[in-house]
Design a protein around this motif. Structure first.
Motif, PDB file in Angstrom:
ATOM      1  N   ILE A  90      34.490   2.253  15.249  1.00  0.00           N
ATOM      2  CA  ILE A  90      34.844   2.381  16.660  1.00  0.00           C
ATOM      3  C   ILE A  90      34.053   3.525  17.270  1.00  0.00           C
ATOM      4  CG2 ILE A  90      36.728   2.849  18.279  1.00  0.00           C
ATOM      5  CD1 ILE A  90      38.587   1.521  16.137  1.00  0.00           C
ATOM      6  N   GLY A  91      33.152   3.148  18.151  1.00  0.00           N
ATOM      7  CA  GLY A  91      32.319   4.141  18.823  1.00  0.00           C
ATOM      8  C   GLY A  91      32.357   3.868  20.314  1.00  0.00           C
ATOM      9  N   THR A  92      33.563   3.812  20.833  1.00  0.00           N
ATOM     10  CA  THR A  92      33.741   3.381  22.217  1.00  0.00           C
ATOM     11  C   THR A  92      33.709   4.539  23.205  1.00  0.00           C
ATOM     12  OG1 THR A  92      36.099   3.416  21.748  1.00  0.00           O
ATOM     13  CG2 THR A  92      35.019   1.281  21.698  1.00  0.00           C
ATOM     14  N   GLY A  93      33.478   5.759  22.695  1.00  0.00           N
ATOM     15  CA  GLY A  93      33.284   6.880  23.604  1.00  0.00           C
ATOM     16  C   GLY A  93      34.549   7.343  24.280  1.00  0.00           C
ATOM     17  N   ALA A  94      34.334   8.098  25.335  1.00  0.00           N
ATOM     18  CA  ALA A  94      35.441   8.599  26.151  1.00  0.00           C
ATOM     19  C   ALA A  94      35.206   8.061  27.547  1.00  0.00           C
ATOM     20  CB  ALA A  94      35.463  10.120  26.131  1.00  0.00           C
ATOM     21  N   PRO A  95      35.608   6.819  27.778  1.00  0.00           N
ATOM     22  CA  PRO A  95      35.110   6.114  28.960  1.00  0.00           C
ATOM     23  C   PRO A  95      35.931   6.302  30.235  1.00  0.00           C
ATOM     24  CG  PRO A  95      36.310   4.608  27.540  1.00  0.00           C
ATOM     25  CD  PRO A  95      36.422   5.966  26.917  1.00  0.00           C
ATOM     26  N   LYS A  96      37.003   7.082  30.158  1.00  0.00           N
ATOM     27  CA  LYS A  96      37.880   7.139  31.328  1.00  0.00           C
ATOM     28  C   LYS A  96      37.684   8.456  32.062  1.00  0.00           C
ATOM     29  CE  LYS A  96      42.398   7.340  31.065  1.00  0.00           C
ATOM     30  NZ  LYS A  96      43.685   7.128  30.420  1.00  0.00           N
ATOM     31  N   GLY A 137      26.951   2.453  21.976  1.00  0.00           N
ATOM     32  CA  GLY A 137      26.359   3.770  22.246  1.00  0.00           C
ATOM     33  C   GLY A 137      25.654   4.316  21.011  1.00  0.00           C
ATOM     34  N   PRO A 138      25.279   5.585  21.077  1.00  0.00           N
ATOM     35  CA  PRO A 138      24.485   6.178  19.999  1.00  0.00           C
ATOM     36  C   PRO A 138      25.170   6.154  18.631  1.00  0.00           C
ATOM     37  CG  PRO A 138      25.221   7.858  21.569  1.00  0.00           C
ATOM     38  CD  PRO A 138      25.485   6.539  22.187  1.00  0.00           C
ATOM     39  N   ALA A 139      26.493   6.305  18.589  1.00  0.00           N
ATOM     40  CA  ALA A 139      27.181   6.338  17.298  1.00  0.00           C
ATOM     41  C   ALA A 139      27.062   4.986  16.604  1.00  0.00           C
ATOM     42  CB  ALA A 139      28.640   6.741  17.484  1.00  0.00           C
ATOM     43  N   SER A 140      27.442   3.920  17.317  1.00  0.00           N
ATOM     44  CA  SER A 140      27.394   2.583  16.723  1.00  0.00           C
ATOM     45  C   SER A 140      25.970   2.171  16.389  1.00  0.00           C
ATOM     46  CB  SER A 140      27.982   1.552  17.692  1.00  0.00           C
ATOM     47  OG  SER A 140      29.345   1.788  17.889  1.00  0.00           O
ATOM     48  N   ALA A 171      22.992  -2.699  25.920  1.00  0.00           N
ATOM     49  CA  ALA A 171      23.311  -1.659  24.942  1.00  0.00           C
ATOM     50  C   ALA A 171      22.846  -0.291  25.423  1.00  0.00           C
ATOM     51  CB  ALA A 171      22.649  -1.992  23.607  1.00  0.00           C
ATOM     52  N   GLY A 172      23.448   0.742  24.854  1.00  0.00           N
ATOM     53  CA  GLY A 172      23.049   2.118  25.202  1.00  0.00           C
ATOM     54  C   GLY A 172      24.243   3.025  25.438  1.00  0.00           C
ATOM     55  N   GLY A 173      25.354   2.416  25.851  1.00  0.00           N
ATOM     56  CA  GLY A 173      26.560   3.206  26.103  1.00  0.00           C
ATOM     57  C   GLY A 173      26.328   4.227  27.203  1.00  0.00           C
ATOM     58  N   LEU A 174      26.887   5.415  26.990  1.00  0.00           N
ATOM     59  CA  LEU A 174      26.777   6.473  27.990  1.00  0.00           C
ATOM     60  C   LEU A 174      25.329   6.862  28.289  1.00  0.00           C
ATOM     61  CD1 LEU A 174      29.854   6.934  27.894  1.00  0.00           C
ATOM     62  CD2 LEU A 174      29.368   9.369  27.853  1.00  0.00           C
ATOM     63  N   MET A 175      24.454   6.641  27.298  1.00  0.00           N
ATOM     64  CA  MET A 175      23.049   6.999  27.515  1.00  0.00           C
ATOM     65  C   MET A 175      22.482   6.174  28.672  1.00  0.00           C
ATOM     66  SD  MET A 175      21.537   7.474  23.653  1.00  0.00           S
ATOM     67  CE  MET A 175      21.649   5.766  23.145  1.00  0.00           C
ATOM     68  N   ARG A 176      23.011   4.947  28.817  1.00  0.00           N
ATOM     69  CA  ARG A 176      22.544   4.097  29.895  1.00  0.00           C
ATOM     70  C   ARG A 176      23.353   4.312  31.163  1.00  0.00           C
ATOM     71  NH1 ARG A 176      19.323  -0.046  29.908  1.00  0.00           N
ATOM     72  NH2 ARG A 176      19.483  -0.256  27.655  1.00  0.00           N
ATOM     73  N   THR A 177      24.664   4.350  31.008  1.00  0.00           N
ATOM     74  CA  THR A 177      25.508   4.324  32.202  1.00  0.00           C
ATOM     75  C   THR A 177      25.652   5.688  32.856  1.00  0.00           C
ATOM     76  OG1 THR A 177      27.491   4.661  30.857  1.00  0.00           O
ATOM     77  CG2 THR A 177      26.845   2.392  31.302  1.00  0.00           C
ATOM     78  N   ASN A 178      25.582   6.752  32.089  1.00  0.00           N
ATOM     79  CA  ASN A 178      25.890   8.065  32.661  1.00  0.00           C
ATOM     80  C   ASN A 178      24.717   9.006  32.823  1.00  0.00           C
ATOM     81  OD1 ASN A 178      28.474   7.293  32.823  1.00  0.00           O
ATOM     82  ND2 ASN A 178      29.328   8.973  31.627  1.00  0.00           N
ATOM     83  N   ILE A 179      23.585   8.633  32.263  1.00  0.00           N
ATOM     84  CA  ILE A 179      22.434   9.519  32.439  1.00  0.00           C
ATOM     85  C   ILE A 179      21.485   8.849  33.420  1.00  0.00           C
ATOM     86  CG2 ILE A 179      20.514  10.685  31.319  1.00  0.00           C
ATOM     87  CD1 ILE A 179      22.186  10.719  28.761  1.00  0.00           C
ATOM     88  N   PRO A 180      21.272   9.493  34.568  1.00  0.00           N
ATOM     89  CA  PRO A 180      20.443   8.867  35.603  1.00  0.00           C
ATOM     90  C   PRO A 180      19.004   8.678  35.133  1.00  0.00           C
ATOM     91  CG  PRO A 180      21.485  10.898  36.398  1.00  0.00           C
ATOM     92  CD  PRO A 180      21.756  10.819  34.944  1.00  0.00           C
ATOM     93  N   SER A 181      18.350   7.689  35.695  1.00  0.00           N
ATOM     94  CA  SER A 181      17.001   7.352  35.226  1.00  0.00           C
ATOM     95  C   SER A 181      15.959   8.393  35.604  1.00  0.00           C
ATOM     96  CB  SER A 181      16.587   5.979  35.743  1.00  0.00           C
ATOM     97  OG  SER A 181      16.806   5.923  37.131  1.00  0.00           O
ATOM     98  N   PHE A 182      16.277   9.293  36.551  1.00  0.00           N
ATOM     99  CA  PHE A 182      15.283  10.331  36.836  1.00  0.00           C
ATOM    100  C   PHE A 182      15.250  11.377  35.715  1.00  0.00           C
ATOM    101  CE2 PHE A 182      19.116  11.439  39.259  1.00  0.00           C
ATOM    102  CZ  PHE A 182      19.405  12.702  38.790  1.00  0.00           C
ATOM    103  N   ARG A 183      16.258  11.323  34.837  1.00  0.00           N
ATOM    104  CA  ARG A 183      16.218  12.201  33.668  1.00  0.00           C
ATOM    105  C   ARG A 183      15.813  11.420  32.414  1.00  0.00           C
ATOM    106  NH1 ARG A 183      20.034  15.553  31.383  1.00  0.00           N
ATOM    107  NH2 ARG A 183      21.902  14.390  32.018  1.00  0.00           N
ATOM    108  N   LEU A 184      16.195  10.147  32.396  1.00  0.00           N
ATOM    109  CA  LEU A 184      15.908   9.323  31.227  1.00  0.00           C
ATOM    110  C   LEU A 184      15.451   7.943  31.695  1.00  0.00           C
ATOM    111  CD1 LEU A 184      15.990   8.703  28.209  1.00  0.00           C
ATOM    112  CD2 LEU A 184      18.424   8.249  28.417  1.00  0.00           C
ATOM    113  N   PRO A 185      14.141   7.730  31.737  1.00  0.00           N
ATOM    114  CA  PRO A 185      13.638   6.451  32.243  1.00  0.00           C
ATOM    115  C   PRO A 185      14.148   5.278  31.397  1.00  0.00           C
ATOM    116  CG  PRO A 185      11.869   8.050  31.994  1.00  0.00           C
ATOM    117  CD  PRO A 185      13.076   8.644  31.364  1.00  0.00           C
ATOM    118  N   GLU A 186      14.390   4.191  32.077  1.00  0.00           N
ATOM    119  CA  GLU A 186      14.953   3.019  31.412  1.00  0.00           C
ATOM    120  C   GLU A 186      14.052   2.514  30.286  1.00  0.00           C
ATOM    121  OE1 GLU A 186      15.962   0.145  34.324  1.00  0.00           O
ATOM    122  OE2 GLU A 186      17.334  -0.947  33.000  1.00  0.00           O
TER     123      GLU A 186
END
Lengths: 631, 351
Positions: free
Chosen positions: A222-228, A142-145, A168-183
């Motif tokens: 360790i930049g593993t986010g808050a994934p749960k 993600g962004p930190a790493s 790669a991308g972390g939450l930026m990829r998995t949690n932000i929909p592409s209509f807000r952030l194009p791939e």
């Protein structure tokens, strides 16, 4: 009126009494302290990465998009991404928002720099072909790493980046929909760093820190986010398992194309930004009756105001004060969610309590998306490694160095202190990179931290001519044009916001007050003619007897009630009075300096940058500080 | 002079008056005077005073002659009536306007050249007639607009910026005003708004001729070390008689001064002036004492400021002439014009 003391016949006499007055008053402001003027640049001060916002906004106004982009890229690593989805702590801080109701659209201007820039490949730091022999493991892409990798690779570190997802991308990829952030935007900025020469180990989940440490890395980040995603154990939860999805898992599945459709009726539980992304995604995946339900009153919702607004613009209703009570089944079939209607009650201290009204309502639906928060998950870190944890299962991390209690292991982003946002993760990354570099060189992490760079330089070019546009633009905040609703709702990949075109960007950029161009006062030159005080459109300049701060704040022309903003206080002047300026709503128009007959006021550009691990990663920032110095 | 306009933005907590206006609503165009000019400070004091008086802009007529000072009305109350007249002729224009429309408040702004030289006779006769107006002289002792020659108010002891000495004695406009019948005479300093603003408020509320001599340093030509009209000199030699508080009608203020040092002066319209005397022996209603005090202190090099003279009768020209109570524009044409039938015998009287 009538506070001024009668002046005695001899100046010396009044000087005498004023010296006594001084002794109980505020000390003169030390403008040599870089943090004093840094604080006046509200946006830069509020930005966790301290991006020089007014400087890049001026560059945008000059159509120097690439330069603006580079200042951003060096400060915050992901300008194109952040220009769309940043949490924008700069905007609520913006001085303009205290003068009229709306701040400068800083975030959207950042996107302009990203949208219109030229090729930047020749401006990127060179990566040495020969490494320095140090190996760093970065967990979670993600962004930190990624920030740590960007800051360390130019120094010759070998960086191994692990992520459980295939990209790669972390939450930026998995949690932000592409209509807000194009791939495309995401990939470009993320893979720019990966392509610097990261050793990518994607699709690999680390299950034991111990075994990773056994691989003898010089440092581990360790930049593993808050994934749960959090779950709710309510009656009927288990039986409805196939109808309920955790919000962030749902968004991840959508991002990787595993989920392409939802039921016609969808209930979203939760009032944060993830809930907003879930409902808007659901609408695009076939949801016809999508509802957001929140336990609290609407004004207490956690989601950013603009994200709520955008969901509502897409026709999604928000039901506040709806607390989920049970998942209801009928004849063995899932029927919907039963809600209790709540009422907020406040005690004398303003503390809120949600009380059930006794009223209940059933929302029939086909799918439920649960977006009620996220947790960290450190079950893969053994507890006997010397890495201490706090009571809430969070690691003990030094707020300045980002190091855990196990030397050589660092944390950053959401995994350090719980869910935050991208720009905070970037700031953590910069600090962690400095620490890792110091650690690998056997230096003390606190004592050897580099000082920030700063300068303060006159902007005077001639009589009443300045090196910045000091004319106040009396225009309201410009809305960003949106894609047509009908077409954007049909396709998950259509970006909703179109961004400013260059003319709109220019108009919006002109709203910036140039808060980095400081009003600098030289008391020895002042003849106390009142010209600055008379011309100041904001009434922020005062010539007044010194007093303790609380008294002074009340005594100025317009009481200085905003305690978060400093009073700029001078040494005693000839009459024994002081100059006291309330920084709060100064529009930096420079008229004090234009109307000053002796040059006691000058407009000086204050530059500031946090020093990073790699000098080559901040050549533009460095130039921005030092060009000014030599000009 | 600045190239930009003053930003329209103002402090969100800026006070509003009874009309719901802020001080900013009383401003005019950007000043084109030199940076640091005392006139700009007086302008700011006029703005502040009009704001505090809750004055609707259309009730004010600002009148001026020629000179740096006479440009100043452009820089305040842009929504008021105004007339920028011939050099030294501001009193005549004001007299005419006042006779035609007694309902307006007249604020004359003049300078030491406009008043003490070319317009001296006009100034004198307006006072003698007790014209109901406020007459402010922005007094800097020199002709700033023509490169700083001595004006008639420059002290004999005060040389020019280049060192030439002044050959002639100064005219003290305040003394002349007291002698010639101005009912309200004050002196102040552009660098002391605490004194100046309530003085302007009181003067504008006075019914009759109110004269204010405001020392206003010319930063460009007369703010040098030898000048007696510089910021430093006036601050160092300011001999303050009294401190004013202006209390509008129907308002009360707490007075926290020692007993016996404060007196109250009632004004025509119900407003009051609270005078806090720094010199307890001074009686501003005594013209002889006023002139004596000013002269004695002047000889010691002091500048006497404060409310110098006050005539409680508040008589004005309309009362003396017994003119119509109504402004001419309020009188219907049938009354204003006698008609040919009545006009013929009148004309016959002069044949």
């Amino acid at each position: 009126m009538g506070r001024a003391l009668p002046r005695g016949l001899k100046l010396a006499k009044s000087m005498d009494s004023s010296v006594k007055e001084m002794q109980r008053g505020m000390p003169a402001t030390d403008v040599g302290d870089p943090q004093y003027f840094h604080k006046v640049v509200d946006c830069q001060w509020a930005c966790p990465a301290h991006t020089p916002v007014p400087e890049y906004i001026r560059l945008i106004a000059q159509r120097r998009f690439t330069d603006a982009y580079m200042l951003n890229w060096e400060s915050n690593v992901f300008p194109g991404i952040l220009g769309r989805v940043c949490d924008r702590p700069c905007e609520p801080a913006c001085r303009r928002g205290r003068i009229e109701d709306k701040p400068v659209a800083i975030c959207r201007l950042k996107r302009v720099a990203a949208d219109y820039r030229d090729d930047i490949s020749d401006r990127l730091p060179a990566i040495p072909t020969e490494g320095n022999g140090k190996r760093v493991a970065l967990l979670g892409a993600g962004p930190a790493s990624l920030t740590v990798a960007r800051d360390l690779l130019p120094l010759g570190y070998s960086c191994t980046l692990y992520d459980k997802d295939p990209k790669a991308g972390g939450l930026m990829r998995t949690n932000i929909p592409s209509f807000r952030l194009p791939e495309k935007v995401l990939d470009e900025e993320v893979y720019r760093i990966v392509d610097f020469g990261v050793e990518a180990k994607f699709g690999e989940e680390i299950t034991s820190l111990k075994s990773l440490l056994d691989e003898d890395y010089d440092a581990v980040f360790i930049g593993t986010g808050a994934p749960k995603g959090k779950d709710l154990s309510l009656p009927g939860r288990k039986e409805a398992n196939d109808k309920i999805q955790i919000g962030i898992s749902f968004l991840t599945s959508v991002a990787f194309g595993h989920v392409k459709k939802v039921g016609k009726r969808v209930v979203v539980i939760g009032g944060g930004n993830t809930a907003m992304d879930c409902c808007r995604t659901a609408v695009r995946l076939g949801g016809e009756d999508v509802r957001v339900t929140v336990r609290s009153p609407r004004k207490d919702m956690k989601a950013s105001a603009w994200e709520i607004e955008e969901a509502e613009q897409e026709g999604i209703p928000i039901y506040d004060n709806h607390s989920p009570k049970a998942f209801v089944h009928e004849n063995g079939k899932f029927k919907g969610v039963l809600f209790e209607i709540m009422r907020a009650e406040y005690d004398d201290n303003g503390k809120r309590k949600l009380v059930a009204t006794g009223e209940e309502v059933l929302f029939e639906c086909d799918d439920v998306l649960m977006a009620i928060g996220q947790d960290n998950a450190f079950d893969w870190i053994e507890r006997d490694l010397g890495l201490e944890f706090e009571t809430w299962g969070m690691p003990t991390v030094d707020t300045k160095t980002m190091m855990s209690t196990l030397p050589g292991v660092f944390f950053g982003g959401d995994s350090a202190w719980g869910p935050e946002n991208i720009i905070v993760a970037v700031a953590h990354g910069h600090q962690a990179a400095i620490s890792i570099d110091l650690h690998c060189n056997g230096k003390d992490l606190s004592e050897n931290r580099p000082a920030p760079g700063h300068s303060l330089i006159s902007q005077k070019m001639g009589i009443h001519e300045w090196a910045y546009e000091n004319d106040y633009a009396d225009t309201g905040r410009i809305d960003v044009p949106h894609a047509e609703l009908a077409s954007s709702l049909k396709d998950l990949k259509v970006e909703v916001e179109l961004g400013f075109d260059d003319q709109l960007a220019f108009d919006e950029a002109e709203r910036c007050l140039n808060c980095d161009v400081q009003t600098v006062f030289t008391p020895q030159l002042c003849i106390e003619c009142d010209a600055c005080m008379d011309i100041c459109p904001i009434d922020c300049i005062n010539f007044i007897n010194n007093a303790p701060e609380t008294e002074l704040r009340q005594g100025v022309r317009v009481p200085a009630t905003n305690d978060t903003q400093d009073l700029y206080v001078s040494e005693a002047l000839k009459t024994g009075r002081i100059m006291a300026k309330d920084e709060d709503v100064c529009v930096h128009c420079g008229l004090c300096a234009e109307r000053c007959p002796t040059g006691a006021w000058d407009m000086q550009k204050f530059t500031y940058m946090e020093t990073q691990a790699a000098k080559s990663c901040q050549r533009n920032l460095d130039a921005y500080v030092h060009w000014s110095k030599t000009r | 002079m600045s190239y930009i306009q003053k930003p329209t933005a103002f402090h969100p907590a800026l006070k509003k008056n009874k009309l719901g206006l802020t001080r900013r609503d009383y401003e005019g165009a950007m000043s084109t005077l030199c940076a640091g000019c005392g006139h700009d400070s007086i302008t700011a004091a006029i703005i502040e005073a009009c704001f505090k008086l809750d004055l609707p802009a259309h009730r004010l007529a600002k009148v001026s002659g020629i000179g740096c000072s006479s440009k100043a009305p452009t820089y305040f109350l842009s929504r008021s009536h105004g007339f920028n007249s011939v050099h030294g002729r501001m009193p005549s224009i004001t007299t005419g306007a006042n006779l035609a429309n007694r309902d307006l408040i007249y604020l004359g702004v003049s300078g030491d050249g406009d008043t003490a030289s070319i317009g001296l006779s006009q100034f004198c006769h307006a006072m003698r007639r007790q014209l109901n107006m406020t007459y402010i002289v922005m007094n800097n002792g020199c002709y700033g607009l023509t490169k700083g020659q001595f004006s008639a108010t420059n002290d004999k002891t005060s040389p020019s910026k280049k060192g030439e000495s002044n050959l002639f004695e100064a005219i003290d406009l305040a003394q002349i005003a007291i002698q010639l019948g101005a009912g309200f005479v004050g002196r102040s300093f552009s660098g002391d708004k605490a004194q100046l603003v309530p003085m302007i408020e009181a003067a504008m509320s006075y019914n009759g001729f109110a004269f204010l001599d405001v020392i206003s340093p010319c930063v460009t030509f007369n703010n040098h070390p030898g000048s007696t009209k510089s910021y430093d000199y006036v601050r160092g030699h300011n001999s303050v008689l009294d401190k004013l508080d202006f209390v509008p009608a129907e308002e009360e203020i707490e007075i926290d001064y020692a007993e016996g040092t404060t007196s109250e002066v009632d004004l025509h319209g119900g407003a009051k002036i609270h005078l806090h005397k720094l010199d307890t022996g001074y009686d501003p209603t005594n013209a002889d004492q006023a002139i004596n005090t000013i002269r004695t202190r002047l000889n010691k090099g002091e500048v006497t400021t404060g409310l110098l003279y006050f005539d409680g009768r508040e008589q004005d020209l309309h009362e003396t002439l017994g003119t119509s109570e109504r402004a001419l524009n309020q009188i219907p044409i049938s009354e204003l014009c006698p008609g040919s039938k009545n006009l013929a015998p009148i004309n016959d009287r002069f044949r």
